[in-house]
Design a protein around this motif. Structure first.
Motif, short mmCIF file in Angstrom:
data_model
loop_
_atom_site.label_atom_id
_atom_site.label_comp_id
_atom_site.label_asym_id
_atom_site.label_seq_id
_atom_site.Cartn_x
_atom_site.Cartn_y
_atom_site.Cartn_z
N GLY A 70 15.90 30.60 -19.41
CA GLY A 70 14.91 31.69 -19.37
C GLY A 70 14.96 32.44 -18.05
O GLY A 70 13.97 33.40 -17.90
N ILE A 71 15.70 32.08 -17.25
CA ILE A 71 15.87 32.98 -16.07
C ILE A 71 17.32 33.53 -15.91
O ILE A 71 18.23 33.13 -16.36
CB ILE A 71 15.54 31.91 -14.53
CG1 ILE A 71 16.59 30.92 -14.70
CG2 ILE A 71 14.23 31.56 -14.51
CD1 ILE A 71 16.72 30.11 -13.32
N ASN A 72 17.13 34.74 -14.91
CA ASN A 72 18.57 35.43 -14.68
C ASN A 72 18.56 35.39 -13.21
O ASN A 72 17.50 35.70 -12.48
CB ASN A 72 18.37 36.75 -15.27
CG ASN A 72 19.85 37.45 -15.32
OD1 ASN A 72 20.64 36.66 -15.40
ND2 ASN A 72 19.68 38.72 -14.82
N ILE A 73 19.64 35.24 -12.60
CA ILE A 73 19.92 35.32 -11.13
C ILE A 73 20.79 36.48 -10.70
O ILE A 73 21.65 36.55 -11.36
CB ILE A 73 20.42 33.81 -10.72
CG1 ILE A 73 19.61 32.56 -11.20
CG2 ILE A 73 20.82 33.90 -9.04
CD1 ILE A 73 20.28 31.31 -10.82
N THR A 74 20.25 37.07 -9.70
CA THR A 74 20.85 38.09 -9.16
C THR A 74 21.11 37.89 -7.75
O THR A 74 20.07 37.66 -7.01
CB THR A 74 20.29 39.65 -9.32
OG1 THR A 74 19.90 39.64 -10.82
CG2 THR A 74 20.79 40.76 -9.05
N ILE A 75 22.38 38.19 -7.30
CA ILE A 75 22.76 37.97 -5.82
C ILE A 75 23.43 39.31 -5.41
O ILE A 75 24.28 39.86 -5.79
CB ILE A 75 23.76 36.90 -5.71
CG1 ILE A 75 23.29 35.47 -5.98
CG2 ILE A 75 24.18 36.70 -4.26
CD1 ILE A 75 24.30 34.48 -6.14
N ASP A 76 22.50 39.75 -4.55
CA ASP A 76 22.81 41.34 -3.86
C ASP A 76 23.31 42.33 -4.78
O ASP A 76 24.15 43.05 -4.79
CB ASP A 76 23.90 41.02 -2.69
CG ASP A 76 23.86 42.06 -1.59
OD1 ASP A 76 22.58 42.49 -1.41
OD2 ASP A 76 25.02 42.40 -1.02
N GLY A 77 22.53 42.55 -6.08
CA GLY A 77 22.62 43.27 -6.93
C GLY A 77 23.71 42.93 -7.91
O GLY A 77 23.85 43.54 -9.02
#
Length: 133
Positions: A70-77
């Motif tokens: 249920g989560i989305n991870i974004t690293i530096d865009g």
């Protein structure tokens, strides 16, 4: 002078009935067309630690249980995606190491990169971190 005020009360009654009908129609339309209350993101306190160029540890310090799917991870865009577990959850006191083995594609993490954890269902931000390596 004689004034005839017999029709005033029925006119006001009709105006009030029309106003009530319009308000009820607006409220019903708001719920039918999805303009009602939106879904809330899980409320949790997360901590990012042990950051390196290959990954980081995410610690759940309290609050709602978070489903990995249920989560989305974004690293530096860069969109990293959800954790590769359709049934796993992160509860208070638990930790998970986020690396290329736990998510789809993992970019190299640098100092001062921004890491965002977003709830997929509501598109609301759960946590926002700045990496300190």
């Amino acid at each position: 002078m004689n004034r005839n005020e017999d029709a005033v009360s029925p006119v006001i009654g009709v105006i009030l009935m029309v106003a009530i009908t319009v308000i009820l129609a607006a409220v019903i339309a708001a719920f039918v067309f999805g303009m009602g209350p939106s879904e809330m993101a899980p409320q949790a306190s997360l901590r990012l630690s042990n950051a390196s160029s290959a990954g980081f540890t995410l610690e759940h310090q309290g609050g709602d249980v978070i489903k990995y799917s249920g989560i989305n991870i974004t690293i530096d865009g860069t969109d990293v995606g959800a954790v590769n577990s359709s049934t796993g959850t992160l509860s208070a006191g638990e930790t998970i190491y986020i690396s290329s083995s736990t998510v789809g594609t993992m970019p190299t993490i640098a100092n001062l990169d921004s890491v965002k954890i977003v709830d997929i269902n509501s598109q609301q931000l759960i946590s926002d971190f700045t990496v300190q390596i």
